[in-house]
Scaffold this motif. Structure first.
Motif, short mmCIF file in Angstrom:
data_model
loop_
_atom_site.label_atom_id
_atom_site.label_comp_id
_atom_site.label_asym_id
_atom_site.label_seq_id
_atom_site.Cartn_x
_atom_site.Cartn_y
_atom_site.Cartn_z
N LEU A 125 -84.65 22.80 -59.30
CA LEU A 125 -85.51 24.42 -60.15
C LEU A 125 -83.93 24.85 -59.62
CD1 LEU A 125 -87.34 26.92 -58.95
CD2 LEU A 125 -86.48 26.15 -56.75
N ASP A 126 -84.06 26.38 -61.05
CA ASP A 126 -83.18 27.01 -61.45
C ASP A 126 -83.20 28.20 -60.58
OD1 ASP A 126 -80.76 28.03 -62.62
OD2 ASP A 126 -81.93 28.11 -64.88
N ILE A 136 -90.85 32.88 -65.68
CA ILE A 136 -91.55 31.78 -65.13
C ILE A 136 -90.69 30.50 -65.64
CG2 ILE A 136 -94.06 30.54 -66.73
CD1 ILE A 136 -94.60 33.41 -67.34
N ASP A 137 -90.90 29.46 -64.65
CA ASP A 137 -89.70 28.50 -65.71
C ASP A 137 -90.09 27.20 -64.82
OD1 ASP A 137 -88.02 27.30 -66.44
OD2 ASP A 137 -85.91 28.09 -64.52
N GLU A 138 -89.77 26.17 -65.39
CA GLU A 138 -90.70 24.56 -65.33
C GLU A 138 -89.91 24.42 -63.91
OE1 GLU A 138 -92.00 21.92 -68.20
OE2 GLU A 138 -89.52 20.85 -68.01
N ASP A 188 -74.69 25.26 -51.48
CA ASP A 188 -74.07 26.61 -52.23
C ASP A 188 -75.38 28.16 -52.72
OD1 ASP A 188 -71.99 24.82 -52.37
OD2 ASP A 188 -72.51 24.12 -54.81
N ASN A 189 -76.85 27.57 -53.38
CA ASN A 189 -77.04 28.12 -53.20
C ASN A 189 -78.11 28.57 -52.47
OD1 ASN A 189 -75.80 29.62 -55.56
ND2 ASN A 189 -75.93 27.16 -56.40
N ASP A 190 -78.62 27.60 -51.64
CA ASP A 190 -80.10 27.62 -51.17
C ASP A 190 -79.36 26.83 -49.64
OD1 ASP A 190 -80.42 24.78 -51.49
OD2 ASP A 190 -80.78 24.43 -53.16
N ILE A 191 -81.23 26.66 -48.66
CA ILE A 191 -81.15 26.40 -47.89
C ILE A 191 -82.50 25.10 -47.50
CG2 ILE A 191 -81.83 27.08 -45.11
CD1 ILE A 191 -80.82 29.91 -45.80
N MET A 192 -81.89 23.76 -46.93
CA MET A 192 -82.47 23.10 -46.65
C MET A 192 -82.48 22.95 -45.46
SD MET A 192 -84.45 20.94 -48.64
CE MET A 192 -83.19 20.87 -50.44
N CYS A 193 -84.76 22.47 -45.26
CA CYS A 193 -84.86 22.68 -43.90
C CYS A 193 -85.63 21.39 -43.28
CB CYS A 193 -85.57 23.83 -43.40
SG CYS A 193 -84.97 26.06 -43.57
#
Length: 251
Positions: A235-236, A8-10, A198-203
């Motif tokens: 978002l971590d 769980i994270d904020e 680096d850690n994700d993909i943006m669409c």
């Protein structure tokens, strides 16, 4: 009692005019005992519906969906008792949150024994989806993309199946924001641009420029979150991925 693996994270949502908070909850169950342990958190109304379920797959999907949704909402509104939160279904199957604090919504997704939910204020719409990256789904997913989308994923340093799953989850996430689900033709939700980070993909969407989607792999799964394009979302993703590195493609 065995406890499921829960994260769980904020999530901070920053805009020029305001800042909002959301909460993400991810959970992976590994035993029947863990599923049974969730029943105690159901509200009486939810328990009444749960008691009508006959098939194991539906029972498990209901429990894991309600659990991650309640955890996300509870964390966002600082509610200690999960039974005080009711997750109902709207006329299009969309989750409806009922608690003593209004204007909180939640988006839910689950695949196999893996569930994810994100709770957010009604003023800031969001949608989330999760799918397993599976060779067996290739033909089905390929029928849902345009030729332009095929060109987009063919140049990515990703497997073709990963690219197909990326497009599917991105569209599913937006369909949840729009509350249409699979009733909207997927070509309407076409992806026009993909950026690897680096850690994700943006669409980005061809017909809905007011939204974009951030996607990332979690073990052998692809997850996507659709949100307003002018929002900066903190978002971590690294911590989330590390929590579920054991979830792999071969399970």
């Amino acid at each position: 009692m065995h406890k499921p693996n829960v994260y769980i994270d904020e999530v901070i949502l920053t805009r020029l005019e305001n800042t909002f908070k959301a909460t993400i909850c991810c959970c992976c169950f590994s035993s029947t005992v863990e599923y049974e342990g969730i029943i105690q958190y159901l509200h009486n109304q939810e328990r009444n519906y749960y008691d009508t379920l006959k098939f194991e797959k539906r029972i498990r999907s209901y429990l894991i969906g309600r659990f991650v949704a309640k955890q996300a909402v509870a964390s966002l509104i600082n509610e200690e008792n999960l039974t005080n939160i009711i997750i109902k279904s709207g006329i299009f199957g969309q989750p409806i949150t009922i608690s003593n604090k209004q204007n909180i919504q939640v988006s839910i997704t689950h695949c196999d024994d893996f569930g994810v939910a994100i709770a957010f204020p009604e003023a800031h719409p969001m949608g989330i989806d999760l799918e397993k990256i599976n060779l067996k789904n290739r033909d089905v997913l390929e029928r849902q993309i345009t030729e332009d989308e095929k060109d987009l994923i063919n140049v990515l340093p990703l497997s073709y199946e990963t690219g197909l799953t990326l497009l599917w989850t991105a569209k599913e996430a937006l369909s949840k924001v729009l509350k249409t689900g699979l009733m909207t033709p997927f070509e309407v939700l076409e992806i026009s641009k993909i950026e690897l980070q680096d850690n994700d993909i943006m669409c980005y969407y061809k017909n809905f420029p007011q939204y974009r989607v951030i996607a990332f792999t979690i073990g052998g799964y692809m997850s996507a979150i659709a949100y307003p394009s002018r929002t900066h979302m903190n978002l971590d993703i690294c911590s989330l991925k590390e929590k579920f590195t054991f979830v792999n493609l071969n399970e």
